[in-house]
Design a protein around this motif. Structure first.
Motif, mmCIF file in Angstrom:
data_model
loop_
_atom_site.group_PDB
_atom_site.id
_atom_site.type_symbol
_atom_site.label_atom_id
_atom_site.label_comp_id
_atom_site.label_asym_id
_atom_site.label_seq_id
_atom_site.Cartn_x
_atom_site.Cartn_y
_atom_site.Cartn_z
ATOM 1 N N ALA A 12 0.360 -1.362 -0.553
ATOM 2 C CA ALA A 12 0.558 -0.229 -0.162
ATOM 3 C C ALA A 12 1.307 0.806 0.210
ATOM 4 O O ALA A 12 0.340 2.334 -0.807
ATOM 5 C CB ALA A 12 -1.171 -0.150 1.408
ATOM 6 N N HIS A 16 0.833 4.318 -2.824
ATOM 7 C CA HIS A 16 0.309 5.089 -2.430
ATOM 8 C C HIS A 16 1.731 6.070 -2.862
ATOM 9 O O HIS A 16 1.543 7.782 -2.853
ATOM 10 C CB HIS A 16 -0.706 5.556 -0.953
ATOM 11 C CG HIS A 16 -1.597 5.229 -1.155
ATOM 12 N ND1 HIS A 16 -2.909 4.830 -0.577
ATOM 13 C CD2 HIS A 16 -2.672 4.482 -2.220
ATOM 14 C CE1 HIS A 16 -3.330 4.335 -0.701
ATOM 15 N NE2 HIS A 16 -4.010 4.069 -1.637
ATOM 16 N N SER A 141 -2.092 3.182 5.007
ATOM 17 C CA SER A 141 -1.732 3.805 3.390
ATOM 18 C C SER A 141 -2.278 5.313 3.080
ATOM 19 O O SER A 141 -1.439 5.912 1.976
ATOM 20 C CB SER A 141 -3.188 3.011 2.635
ATOM 21 O OG SER A 141 -2.987 2.933 1.543
#
Length: 413
Positions: A12, A16, A141
């Motif tokens: 994640a 991101h 995240s």
């Protein structure tokens, strides 16, 4: 290894921290405009389009993400990096209006789709792995999305200086492909989790759109992004307008954006983690809106009573920090809030549809600032940025009222 850090948190963050660099737009927008020979206002629509396609692709990608996160993570990886590298090619080989259209297509549309699909992809997986700490999970995240600006900005500035704007896009596009592809390979849902068959899904879009709780969540989420973009996209200009040469303006303008970027990231992990300890997660939004109204009101008061004073200047910096904290916290707390209202089964679809508010705010936020600033009399131009605060305090107050209409009727999570 098959644990929640390797299969959820790390991938994640890889995804991101790559796509979150969309917020570095102000770092190179003037360089792009100069390179292709157009106005910064013209290039500014590339950022607006990127945010619009982010929100709309997330809204329509929920079904794909629910069904196959590996397909959606690969789509995100390809679209985002093709958008980055394509933007570099356009800047290098095209000029004027054709170049502008090319940037709209690559940076705005293609990269925007990668942003939306990538933003949505890890969220449900994180909440499944961290079922007892959903706020912390999404905060990890989405913190990466906010932290990306603080990490990438100095790197982008160095690359631009050393190699030029086009090369910057080539180099970063390649690096982000490696990061996102690694995230794509690592990302897995917990063993034993089986998605419900769409044929027997209880998800009904029309019923959701008519649900008053969803409507008010959408509206307050939209207002938080809209107000945040009104101020964040003009952060540098606000600081330049507030501080003069005797106040070490160069240092202030250089340092404060890094501090506010850190606040954005801290708000994402902080507010969402705090929400895990709260009886009702909507309380986080009430805190965000109340603090925004309080600090905006205090700054306006300082403007009216002692414009140019040291206290006024401190209040401007404090306000930008609070706005960034709330801007980030609003994003990271949203998935857990939605799961508390509508359950986990269709959370990717519901979260994606709610992110359409981000798409609309991407078009209205910074453009509303443009309208207010252009309508301001030249005689008060040096203080015109403070007029934005009058609009934001009203909107934050409305959002605060809306938060009281999202009370849950029963616990579904």
């Amino acid at each position: 290894m098959n644990n929640r850090w390797v299969r959820a948190a790390i991938p994640a963050l890889l995804i991101h921290c790559s796509i979150g660099t969309v917020y570095c737009w102000s770092t190179f927008k003037e360089a792009i405009a100069n390179q292709i020979g157009v106005s910064t206002f013209g290039t500014g629509w590339a950022f607006s389009l990127a945010i619009f396609f982010l929100g709309m692709s997330a809204a329509f990608a929920g079904k794909i993400v629910e069904k196959d996160i590996h397909k959606s993570s690969l789509i995100s990886c390809i679209c985002f990096t093709v958008g980055m590298i394509g933007t570099g090619l356009v800047i290098q080989f095209m000029k004027g209006v054709p170049a502008l259209i090319g940037i709209y297509i690559f940076y705005g549309c293609i990269m925007g789709i990668g942003l939306g699909v990538g933003y949505l992809t890890p969220v449900k997986t994180l909440m499944l792995w961290f079922s007892d700490q959903k706020g912390l999970a999404t905060g990890i995240s989405i913190m990466g999305f906010g932290l990306a600006k603080a990490i990438a900005t100095p790197i982008m500035e160095r690359l631009q200086t050393a190699y030029g704007i086009s090369a910057m896009f080539y180099i970063l596009g390649t690096i982000y492909f490696v990061m996102m592809f690694a995230g794509h390979i690592l990302l897995r849902k917990p063993e034993g989790w089986v998605e419900s068959d769409d044929k027997h899904s209880d998800f009904k879009l029309l019923e959701l759109l008519k649900n008053p709780i969803f409507i008010f969540i959408w509206l307050m989420f939209y207002i938080n992004i809209h107000c945040g973009l009104m101020l964040i996209t003009y952060e540098k200009q606000i600081l330049q307008s507030t501080f003069n040469a005797t106040d070490f303006v160069i240092t202030i303008v250089a340092v404060v954006p890094s501090i506010t970027a850190a606040c954005n990231a801290l708000g994402r992990i902080g507010y969402s983690t705090i929400s895990d300890k709260m009886k009702d997660r909507v309380l986080v939004y009430k805190i965000i809106f109340a603090s925004s109204v309080l600090f905006t009101g205090f700054t306006l008061l300082m403007w009216l009573l002692s414009e140019g004073s040291g206290l006024y200047k401190v209040s401007i910096i404090a306000l930008l920090m609070v706005i960034n904290l709330g801007y980030g916290g609003g994003f990271s707390t949203l998935p857990a809030l939605l799961s508390s209202r509508f359950g986990m089964n269709n959370i990717s679809k519901i979260h994606g549809i709610t992110l359409s508010a981000w798409a609309v705010a991407g078009l209205t936020g910074n453009n509303m600032s443009e309208v207010i600033l252009k309508a301001t009399s030249p005689s008060v131009a040096t203080r015109c940025y403070d007029l934005l605060l009058f609009a934001t305090i009203i909107l934050y107050a409305i959002a605060f009222v809306f938060s009281f209409f999202t009370n849950k009727k029963k616990e579904n999570s």
